[in-house]
Every structure is written in C-alpha cells, then in structure tokens.
Design a protein around this motif. Structure first.
Motif, PDB file in Angstrom:
ATOM      1  N   VAL A  19      53.080  23.490 -21.705  1.00 17.18           N
ATOM      2  CA  VAL A  19      52.134  23.500 -22.825  1.00 17.18           C
ATOM      3  C   VAL A  19      50.736  22.997 -22.431  1.00 17.18           C
ATOM      4  N   GLY A  20      50.681  22.042 -21.532  1.00 15.15           N
ATOM      5  CA  GLY A  20      49.370  21.528 -21.106  1.00 15.15           C
ATOM      6  C   GLY A  20      48.514  22.636 -20.522  1.00 15.15           C
ATOM      7  N   ALA A  21      49.117  23.415 -19.628  1.00 18.29           N
ATOM      8  CA  ALA A  21      48.384  24.507 -18.981  1.00 18.29           C
ATOM      9  C   ALA A  21      47.963  25.566 -20.004  1.00 18.29           C
ATOM     10  N   ARG A  22      48.880  25.832 -20.974  1.00 19.59           N
ATOM     11  CA  ARG A  22      48.566  26.830 -21.996  1.00 19.59           C
ATOM     12  C   ARG A  22      47.375  26.391 -22.850  1.00 19.59           C
ATOM     13  N   ILE A  23      47.365  25.113 -23.213  1.00 18.70           N
ATOM     14  CA  ILE A  23      46.256  24.592 -24.025  1.00 18.70           C
ATOM     15  C   ILE A  23      44.949  24.672 -23.239  1.00 18.70           C
ATOM     16  N   ALA A  24      45.011  24.221 -21.983  1.00 19.03           N
ATOM     17  CA  ALA A  24      43.790  24.224 -21.166  1.00 19.03           C
ATOM     18  C   ALA A  24      43.242  25.637 -21.011  1.00 19.03           C
ATOM     19  N   ALA A  25      44.147  26.601 -20.797  1.00 20.22           N
ATOM     20  CA  ALA A  25      43.708  27.992 -20.627  1.00 20.22           C
ATOM     21  C   ALA A  25      43.104  28.518 -21.926  1.00 20.22           C
ATOM     22  N   GLY A  26      43.776  28.214 -23.051  1.00 18.96           N
ATOM     23  CA  GLY A  26      43.287  28.663 -24.353  1.00 18.96           C
ATOM     24  C   GLY A  26      41.903  28.107 -24.644  1.00 18.96           C
ATOM     25  N   VAL A  27      41.725  26.827 -24.355  1.00 17.11           N
ATOM     26  CA  VAL A  27      40.441  26.172 -24.615  1.00 17.11           C
ATOM     27  C   VAL A  27      39.331  26.799 -23.776  1.00 17.11           C
ATOM     28  N   SER A  28      39.590  26.981 -22.490  1.00 19.24           N
ATOM     29  CA  SER A  28      38.475  27.506 -21.680  1.00 19.24           C
ATOM     30  C   SER A  28      38.189  28.972 -22.005  1.00 19.24           C
ATOM     31  N   ASP A  29      39.237  29.718 -22.373  1.00 20.18           N
ATOM     32  CA  ASP A  29      39.041  31.103 -22.837  1.00 20.18           C
ATOM     33  C   ASP A  29      38.119  31.184 -24.043  1.00 20.18           C
ATOM     34  N   ARG A  30      38.470  30.391 -25.066  1.00 26.23           N
ATOM     35  CA  ARG A  30      37.682  30.421 -26.311  1.00 26.23           C
ATOM     36  C   ARG A  30      36.252  29.976 -26.048  1.00 26.23           C
ATOM     37  N   ALA A  31      36.125  28.915 -25.257  1.00 27.23           N
ATOM     38  CA  ALA A  31      34.788  28.392 -24.976  1.00 27.23           C
ATOM     39  C   ALA A  31      33.960  29.457 -24.268  1.00 27.23           C
ATOM     40  N   LYS A  32      34.605  30.177 -23.344  1.00 30.22           N
ATOM     41  CA  LYS A  32      33.879  31.196 -22.590  1.00 30.22           C
ATOM     42  C   LYS A  32      33.449  32.338 -23.513  1.00 30.22           C
ATOM     43  N   SER A  33      34.374  32.801 -24.371  1.00 24.04           N
ATOM     44  CA  SER A  33      33.990  33.952 -25.193  1.00 24.04           C
ATOM     45  C   SER A  33      33.021  33.558 -26.300  1.00 24.04           C
ATOM     46  N   ALA A  34      32.970  32.278 -26.663  1.00 23.35           N
ATOM     47  CA  ALA A  34      31.979  31.848 -27.669  1.00 23.35           C
ATOM     48  C   ALA A  34      30.577  31.754 -27.052  1.00 23.35           C
ATOM     49  N   GLY A  35      30.527  31.695 -25.715  1.00 21.80           N
ATOM     50  CA  GLY A  35      29.232  31.712 -25.022  1.00 21.80           C
ATOM     51  C   GLY A  35      28.509  30.383 -25.087  1.00 21.80           C
ATOM     52  N   SER A  36      27.618  30.186 -24.123  1.00 20.33           N
ATOM     53  CA  SER A  36      26.823  28.938 -24.149  1.00 20.33           C
ATOM     54  C   SER A  36      25.409  29.242 -23.696  1.00 20.33           C
TER      55      SER A  36
END
Ligand code: ATP
Ligand code: MG
Length: 590
Positions: free
Chosen positions: A573-590
C-alpha cells in the motif's frame, strides 16, 4: 501530518439557511468558513489552507509572468481618491473608515476609505519612483483584502464585502509596451486557472470608452453565475454579454431601395412595439424602428434599433459620453415633439434637431430596409420609411443585445450562451490615471511622457468557491489536487489499536515524502460518520485502515472522484499511495 482529533474541522449535517447555492452550502458544511456578518467570513483552518494554496499558485504565476510583489495599505487617505478619476463613481462602493474625527469634516467627507482596488495608491507611488524609460516596463502585484460595499452580498465568498484579490498594475512607456505587458499577464492568468483546476473561459469584455479588445474576463461556467458568456467553441469566439457581437448583418448586405413615399397613419393609443405588432396594424416587430432617447454629458441623443431588438446599454459606452442616462418624457417632448411611443428619427419630423448630440443606429436597422416608425406626433406613425433615404443617422454601431443562435462574428457559427462566474479581469487603462496624477517618465531624448498603465484582478476567494461550484457531488466537495487542503486522508476505523495507528503514521510519512499533505482521521467516531465527513471535505485520496482489514492484511484506497474501493495488501500500500500521489501531482501540473 495533522490529526483530526487535535485539529479543527467543524463539519455540519445541515446547511445554513442563507446558503442558496451548492458551493456556499459546502463551504460552511465542510467547515471551511463561518459567517461573521453579511459578506464577511472567517476562514477556518481547512478554508485557509486552500486559500493559501490558491494564493501561492497565483504568486508563482504572476512572478513567472514578470510581475513583482509588493504590498499597499488597505486604509487609504481619501485625498488620493479625491484626486483620482473615479471619486464620484467609486464612493458608493467604498467603505469610509473615519477616525473618531476632529469634527471638521462633514459626514460626506470621509478622512479614510477602505481600498476596493489600488490604482489611486500605486499611480502616485510610481509617479514618485519611476522617472526614466530605463525604469520601464514594470508590473507590480499584491495579494490581499479588498473592501466593497456590495448592494447585495450573497452566495458566500462569491460576492462578499471583504474578499481576497490579487491585483496587479503594469507601467509601460507606450501602447505597444502596454499590450506586451497585458499579453504576459493574460498568459499568467491562463496558467493560474489551469493549475488551480478551474476551467475558466477567456472572454472579450467591455472596455467602455476605451474601445478595442484590451479587456478580457476569465469566466468559470456555472449555472449560478451572474454573467452571460456568448461563445462558439469551434470558432473560438467568446465574449460577455456587454461585448458580444454577431454577424447578423451579412458582409454583402445590400440596403433596400425605397418602396414608396413615407406615409403617416393614425395609431391612437399605440405606444409599444407589441401593440403596433398586433391587429389592426400588424407590423411585425422586426419591421419597426424603435427610437430611444438618452442624455449623454447633458445633451440628448437618439439610439435607433429594430423593434425586435433590445438595447445593450453598456455598448453605448463606445459613444464616448462620460455620463449617460435614459431621458425622461419631460426632456424628450421639447426635442422630438412627441412623447415616448410615437418617436422617430425621420428627417424633418424632429422638432428641434439642433439639440441632439447625434442619432446612432444599430447595424441591424439596415435589415429593416423599409419600415414603420413613430411620426414624432402623439398617436401617429410613419410607414414606408426607408432607412437610407429617410433617417438622419449620424453613425451606425453595435448597440443591440445579441441572441443565442445568431452567427458568431469570428466563424459565423451559432452562438451559445452559458452562465458564468467572473473570476478574473484584465484591462488596459491607458493614461487615465497617469494623467490625473501626473505620472510621467523621461524618454531617451529627455522628453516627458505619460506612463501607460494596465490593471489586473483575480478574485482569489471567489476562485476558491468557484472550484467547489465546479467540482462537487451530492455528498460533498471533490477538490482539484493542487488546491485541496489535504491530499490524503487516512481514515482510522479503530484508532485505539496501536498497530493501526502505527501503520497510519508510516503511510502518512510515505505520502508526505511523495509530496502530499496528510490528514489522519483518528477521531473516536463510527465509520459511517467518518466516511460521510470524508466525502464532505473532499480530500482526493482516502486510505482506510480498520482492525478487520489488518487481520486480513488489507488496507482500502478510494479516490474521492471514483466509485470503486481498492483493497490493497499492507505490504504494497505504501508504494501504491506514493505512486498515486506523484501521478496526480504530475497531471495537475506545476
Ligand atoms: P463583479 O462584476 O462580479 O462585481 P467586478 O467586475 O466589479 O466584479 P473587478 O473590479 O474586475 O470586479 O475585480 C477583480 C476580481 O475580483 C473580479 O474578477 C472578481 O473575481 C473579484 N471580485 C470582485 N468583487 C468581488 C466581491 N464582492 N466578492 C468576491 N470577489 C470579488
Ligand atoms: Mg470585472
């Protein structure tokens, strides 16, 4: 990492009685704000977190656009406004903030006002600080409170008396420079609204006497909006109602030849378009010519429209009168010779044509060709009035309100209309303020010129609410990633279990390391209450840890925007959360 039991998120089951729209209800129910008085709100911790995130994204994009941050006082000595170009108009929306007073000023002479924007402060400042073309161009911005005495504060943060705005001001040596600064800010706005997750449409806005297309508004489409946006997506045309135009008169339109001599006919008691369209006269509204009388800078002028069209008053701004209003019947009669209902602009029928500042006809009047209009004699109309031959028109212009379905001016495709919320506004001011305040610079020949200005505003607090209006469901808010108060909510169903708490902290740290803000719901509440609150406050990812799941070695993941719950082995679950977070952050753009 915040722990809910020690934090402050006062959620409510019931909506406040005065909340008319979903986003307002959710703001209060999710514990983001509380009302102090009409149009005055306290930001609770969750609301403040989002407000800060929106402000920070705004700051980054303004800096990227080349603007420089500063901060001006909210309290302004009234002199600055008295010296500026809009004292009379702005007084009505400004709060006076007088001190106990020395009794020397009357009640109508405030000593201080609370700033509704800051042109009157920054222009005198730059008059003193900018002296040479070498100091140009410069754009300055700030993010802070604004105060406006709105007649009807409503919809929560949408129309408040005190609200948060980003306001910016550009200073250039010439018009071309001002346009460059404007375009840079426009690009910055587009990036800002994209990053906060608000789908804002850029529309051409009314510039009043300025003309040209150097005012744009950023509109978030929403049923509850106060403004109409006219657009055609394929053509890429979008304008607000005050500015919207259409290609109703074809480019190759040939004006009709006269159909015969003008004839007067009696129309006793007929004083409306509808009455003339009914039996016995039966003149269709689009064959009638409507004559409106306005007073512009003290002098009457006429506006001619088709009977079927409505005037869009803001469009009269293009005529250049500083002050204008509809004329009263008492003012009309001595000039035209008749009372409203029998008015017209046919040559020779106007009693005192010399008194008029002009006769301005809408382009669509040309489509009437030969029509019917008032005779400037009570109870009489004229027919076979030929627009070209008989009307004493000073000039044609765009004055009518456009209707949905008309061809857009860019691609000729049907215009659609949608309600929208104005979240941002950009405007080229020209030299209106620099002239008033004497803000000049010396060019390389040591000649002095007025600074050319632009002004820019984003409703930060209104944008916060617009995000909710645009992104929610029956259960609550669905935060866009970049503005979510927290990104990950770890929901502990059995917070008293040490191994559950331990896992929560571990996963929380993992999520934080991936860049997420984490909230742990460690309250001693039933699961039903926790899930309802989780949906209400709208945190993008919910991680549920329960005693039963732990026995099976399972943790549940649920994205707020999705339906399904994923059961994930504890080891993964840790890896899944980390992947989900960085995915969302990336697609939201900065
Ligand atoms: P509106 O037409 O909605 O009254 P405005 O055109 O008077 O707004 P501007 O002077 O253009 O507003 O201000 C810039 C931005 O500030 C607006 O685009 C809007 O997002 C925001 N704003 C203006 N008035 C309010 C208010 N009373 N409450 C919250 N935000 C506001
Ligand atoms: Mg505006």
């Amino acid at each position: 990492m915040q722990f809910w039991s020690k934090y402050f998120i006062p959620t409510l089951k019931e909506s406040p009685a005065d909340a008319e729209i979903p986003s307002h209800r959710l703001l209060v129910r999710a514990g983001l704000v509380r009302k102090l008085g009409g149009g005055l709100y306290t930001y609770l911790p969750l609301g403040l977190r989002t407000l800060r995130k929106i402000s920070e994204i705004c700051r980054q994009e303004m800096e990227r656009a080349g603007a420089i941050e500063l901060q001006m006082p909210h309290l302004h000595p009234a002199e600055f406004w008295r010296d500026g170009p809009r004292w009379t108009a702005a007084r009505e929306i400004m709060y006076r903030a007088d001190s106990a007073g020395d009794g020397k000023r009357g009640p109508s002479e405030p000593e201080f006002v609370l700033g509704p924007t800051h042109e009157e402060v920054i222009t005198p400042l730059m008059k003193n600080e900018i002296s040479s073309y070498r100091d140009l161009p410069r754009t300055f911005f700030q993010i802070g409170a604004k105060f406006r005495n709105e007649i009807r504060p409503r919809f929560g943060l949408m129309r408040a008396r005190e609200f948060v705005m980003m306001d910016a001001y550009s200073f250039d040596a010439d018009d071309a420079g001002a346009v460059r600064s404007y375009q840079a800010m426009k690009a910055g706005y587009e990036a800002f609204f994209r990053r906060v997750g608000a789908h804002a449409i850029v529309v051409e806005a009314d510039t009043g006497v300025m003309g040209g297309s150097f005012s744009h508004e950023f509109m978030v489409p929403a049923e509850v909006g106060d403004d109409d946006v006219y657009f055609n997506e394929e053509s890429g045309y979008a304008a607000n109602r005050e500015k919207a135009a259409s290609a109703l008169v074809p480019a190759d339109h040939a004006d009709a030849a006269p159909a015969g001599a003008v004839e007067e006919f009696p129309t006793p008691g007929v004083v409306t378009i509808a009455a003339l369209a009914a039996a016995p006269h039966a003149v269709p509204a689009d064959r009638q010519l409507k004559t409106l009388v306005y007073i512009g800078d003290g002098k009457p002028f006429l506006v001619i429209l088709r009977g079927s069209d409505e005037l869009e008053e803001a469009k009269l701004g293009a005529l250049g009168f500083a002050v204008r209003r509809p004329a009263t019947p008492e003012e009309i009669e001595p000039v035209l010779g008749a009372r409203p209902g029998s008015l017209g602009a046919v040559r020779g029928t106007i009693k005192n044509p010399g008194a008029l500042a002009g006769i301005f006809a809408d382009h669509a009047v040309r489509l009437v060709g030969n029509g019917v209009t008032g005779a400037n004699r009570d109870g009489h109309h004229l027919r076979q009035v030929n627009v070209t031959r008989d009307l004493a028109i000073t000039s044609f212009g765009d004055f009518r309100r456009v209707l949905p379905g008309e061809p857009d001016p860019k691609g000729g495709r049907p215009l659609q209309v949608r309600r929208g919320i104005e979240v941002g506004h950009i405007f080229i001011l020209g030299t209106k303020y620099s002239e008033k305040f004497g803000a000049v610079y010396a060019n390389d020949q040591k000649q002095t010129h007025l600074l050319v200005m632009g002004c820019y505003g984003i409703g930060i607090s209104r944008t916060l609410q617009a995000c909710i209006e645009q992104s929610h469901d029956a259960d609550g808010i669905i935060w866009p990633w970049n503005v979510a108060p927290f990104h990950v909510l770890i929901c502990l169903l059995d917070p008293q279990l040490p191994e559950a708490m331990e896992l929560a902290k571990k996963l929380g740290t993992t999520a934080e390391q991936a860049g997420a803000d984490v909230l742990v719901d460690d309250r001693d509440e039933r699961p039903g209450v926790k899930f309802k609150d989780a949906d209400l406050i709208g945190i993008p990812l919910r991680v549920t840890i329960g005693g039963r799941g732990l026995k099976e070695g399972i943790v549940e993941l649920k994205w707020r925007a999705a339906k399904e719950v994923q059961k994930v082995p504890v080891a993964e679950v840790g890896a899944r959360i980390a992947a989900g977070v960085s995915d969302r952050a990336k697609s939201a753009g900065s």
